[in-house]
Design an enzyme around this catalytic site. Structure first.
Site, PDB file in Angstrom:
ATOM      1  N   GLU A  36     -15.505  -4.747   8.658  1.00 53.37           N
ATOM      2  CA  GLU A  36     -13.930  -4.756   9.285  1.00 53.37           C
ATOM      3  C   GLU A  36     -13.953  -3.452   9.877  1.00 53.37           C
ATOM      4  O   GLU A  36     -14.638  -2.372   9.390  1.00 53.37           O
ATOM      5  CB  GLU A  36     -13.028  -5.035   8.055  1.00 53.37           C
ATOM      6  CG  GLU A  36     -12.937  -4.074   7.091  1.00 53.37           C
ATOM      7  CD  GLU A  36     -11.887  -4.530   5.914  1.00 53.37           C
ATOM      8  OE1 GLU A  36     -11.820  -5.645   5.566  1.00 53.37           O
ATOM      9  OE2 GLU A  36     -11.317  -3.695   5.245  1.00 53.37           O
ATOM     10  N   SER A  39      -7.025  -1.947   1.673  1.00 57.36           N
ATOM     11  CA  SER A  39      -7.089  -1.457   0.101  1.00 57.36           C
ATOM     12  C   SER A  39      -7.522  -2.316  -0.806  1.00 57.36           C
ATOM     13  O   SER A  39      -7.278  -2.219  -2.108  1.00 57.36           O
ATOM     14  CB  SER A  39      -6.047  -0.555  -0.151  1.00 57.36           C
ATOM     15  OG  SER A  39      -5.545   0.378   0.420  1.00 57.36           O
ATOM     16  N   ASP A  89     -16.541  -0.478   8.852  1.00 55.98           N
ATOM     17  CA  ASP A  89     -17.265  -0.743   7.620  1.00 55.98           C
ATOM     18  C   ASP A  89     -18.509  -1.772   7.795  1.00 55.98           C
ATOM     19  O   ASP A  89     -18.125  -2.956   8.427  1.00 55.98           O
ATOM     20  CB  ASP A  89     -16.405  -1.248   6.510  1.00 55.98           C
ATOM     21  CG  ASP A  89     -15.291  -0.188   6.011  1.00 55.98           C
ATOM     22  OD1 ASP A  89     -15.626   0.932   6.617  1.00 55.98           O
ATOM     23  OD2 ASP A  89     -14.407  -0.708   5.463  1.00 55.98           O
ATOM     24  N   GLU A 129       0.895  -1.240   0.066  1.00 52.64           N
ATOM     25  CA  GLU A 129       0.011  -0.159   0.093  1.00 52.64           C
ATOM     26  C   GLU A 129       0.899   1.265   0.090  1.00 52.64           C
ATOM     27  O   GLU A 129       0.418   2.404   0.564  1.00 52.64           O
ATOM     28  CB  GLU A 129      -0.904   0.034   1.053  1.00 52.64           C
ATOM     29  CG  GLU A 129      -1.906  -1.148   1.192  1.00 52.64           C
ATOM     30  CD  GLU A 129      -2.710  -1.234   2.459  1.00 52.64           C
ATOM     31  OE1 GLU A 129      -3.838  -0.155   2.144  1.00 52.64           O
ATOM     32  OE2 GLU A 129      -2.813  -1.983   3.225  1.00 52.64           O
ATOM     33  N   SER A 134     -11.325  10.897   0.102  1.00 56.94           N
ATOM     34  CA  SER A 134     -11.540   9.687   0.961  1.00 56.94           C
ATOM     35  C   SER A 134     -12.866  10.026   1.824  1.00 56.94           C
ATOM     36  O   SER A 134     -13.148  10.861   2.049  1.00 56.94           O
ATOM     37  CB  SER A 134     -10.238   9.389   1.938  1.00 56.94           C
ATOM     38  OG  SER A 134      -9.159   9.157   0.990  1.00 56.94           O
ATOM     39  N   ASN A 139     -10.835  -0.382  10.193  1.00 54.77           N
ATOM     40  CA  ASN A 139      -9.866   0.164   9.481  1.00 54.77           C
ATOM     41  C   ASN A 139      -9.182   1.286  10.439  1.00 54.77           C
ATOM     42  O   ASN A 139      -9.594   2.270  10.473  1.00 54.77           O
ATOM     43  CB  ASN A 139     -10.025   0.690   8.094  1.00 54.77           C
ATOM     44  CG  ASN A 139      -8.815   0.861   7.395  1.00 54.77           C
ATOM     45  OD1 ASN A 139      -7.824   1.385   7.722  1.00 54.77           O
ATOM     46  ND2 ASN A 139      -8.925   0.660   5.961  1.00 54.77           N
TER      47      ASN A 139
END
Length: 358
Positions: free
Chosen positions: A308, A185, A295, A15, A319, A310
């Site tokens: 999940e 990602s 999420d 990433e 974003s 993050n």
């Protein structure tokens, strides 16, 4: 005296590019009247170096990349620590490192040893949230609903591939998703609708990690919530990306110019508050501090599944995390960065009261 702000970006991670994009946006937003900014670039090989003072004018990803003076990680880190980070005066570190070797507690452990304040989650919460397999155990213990899953380790796969395939088909079924346990990602993730795709997906997943999470697909919407704070965290209004992709992969997230955000997400009465409460519950269950994005999946029957959490979500102007806060309470991007720095300093100050002798 201005506070010295050390911005870490790049990293030994797949990433790497995402981190660079985040860093450009963050560096543009920092109030140079309050902070003296020191950018620190970490190469793909884990070498630490600095491009020196950077002007906001014309700042690009290319200008953030520099060549290290030393080609040994220990020497390169030592050079940065003994030189730049040893400067006198108040200081705080802003790690913008996505994925492994940065978002997983490794850098956080180093910063704890240095006893400097840093933005974002600590060692344990960083490690837990990045490891999807461990995170799912935490969520299960907290009683938070999630989709059926199983964990597959490389040794099991190497010992008996056929047995693993049969087990997934019997317990999870199709469609399913194969995910490296410790990546973000959507890198290395495969959507599988039959055994051939499952075989390919598992092999690809193991090229990124030695532990995989395999999940049953939830047919529905993906709803996101931004969480901010330490002991008394706040949750934003939920949001979602509007798109027509069956699988929201890396290219879809970062390269599809047709994506639009719906914030707040259009939800049934009472569901918005429920999602915000669950997001804070998951945040606290992982011991998170600073920030995280949580999420969820919402299926056609109205059932909610936590997908999940993050600990360092994407942080560009486009974003979801910063935009959700702007639309929740009007917090601008630069104000959000300053709030995160404030939480970092507050947490560090509180830790200084801990006694290490009897």
């Amino acid at each position: 005296m201005k506070t010295k702000l050390y911005v870490l970006y790049g990293g030994k991670s797949v990433e790497h590019e995402v981190s660079l994009k985040t860093a450009v946006t963050v560096l543009h937003s920092i109030d140079e009247g309050r902070f003296e900014v020191y950018p620190i670039y970490i190469t793909r090989d884990g070498l630490w170096c600095t491009p020196g003072q950077l002007s906001k004018e014309g700042l690009t990803v290319e200008r953030l990349i520099t060549r290290p003076a030393f080609h040994d990680p220990a020497r390169s880190i030592g050079e940065i620590l003994s030189g730049m980070m040893a400067l006198p005066g108040p200081k705080v570190v802003l790690p913008l490192l996505h994925g492994s070797n940065g978002e997983d507690g490794t850098v956080q452990g180093l910063l704890e040893l240095l006893n400097v304040p840093y933005v974002g989650n600590g060692v344990l919460s960083s490690a837990l949230t990045l490891d999807k397999a461990m995170s799912k155990q935490v969520l299960a213990q907290a009683g938070i609903h999630q989709t059926e899953f199983q964990v597959c380790r490389f040794e099991e796969w190497r010992t008996d591939e056929a047995a693993v395939l049969r087990d997934v088909e019997n317990s999870i079924g199709y469609p399913c998703y194969v995910k490296p346990a410790s990546l973000g990602s959507s890198i290395g993730i495969s959507r599988c609708t039959h055994r051939g795709e499952l075989l390919t997906g598992i092999r690809e997943g193991f090229s990124y990690d030695k532990k995989l999470v395999i999940e049953r697909e939830v047919d529905g919407r993906e709803i996101q919530v931004a969480v901010l704070g330490n002991e008394r965290p706040l949750a934003s209004l939920p949001g979602e990306f509007i798109h027509d992709h069956i699988f929201f992969d890396f290219e879809s997230k970062y390269m599809d110019k047709r994506l639009t955000m719906s914030i707040p997400a259009k939800l049934a009465d009472g569901l918005t508050q429920r999602i915000r409460e669950l997001a804070i519950l998951a945040y606290r269950a992982h011991g998170c501090e600073g920030l995280a994005r949580v999420d969820f999946f919402l299926d056609e029957e109205g059932d909610l599944f936590l997908n999940e959490i993050n600990a360092l979500p994407g942080f560009t102007n486009f974003s979801m995390y910063p935009v959700m806060w702007e639309r929740t309470d009007g917090t601008s991007y630069s104000e959000l960065i300053e709030k995160l720095i404030g939480h970092a300093i507050e947490r560090h100050t509180d830790k200084q009261t801990i006694q290490y002798t009897r």
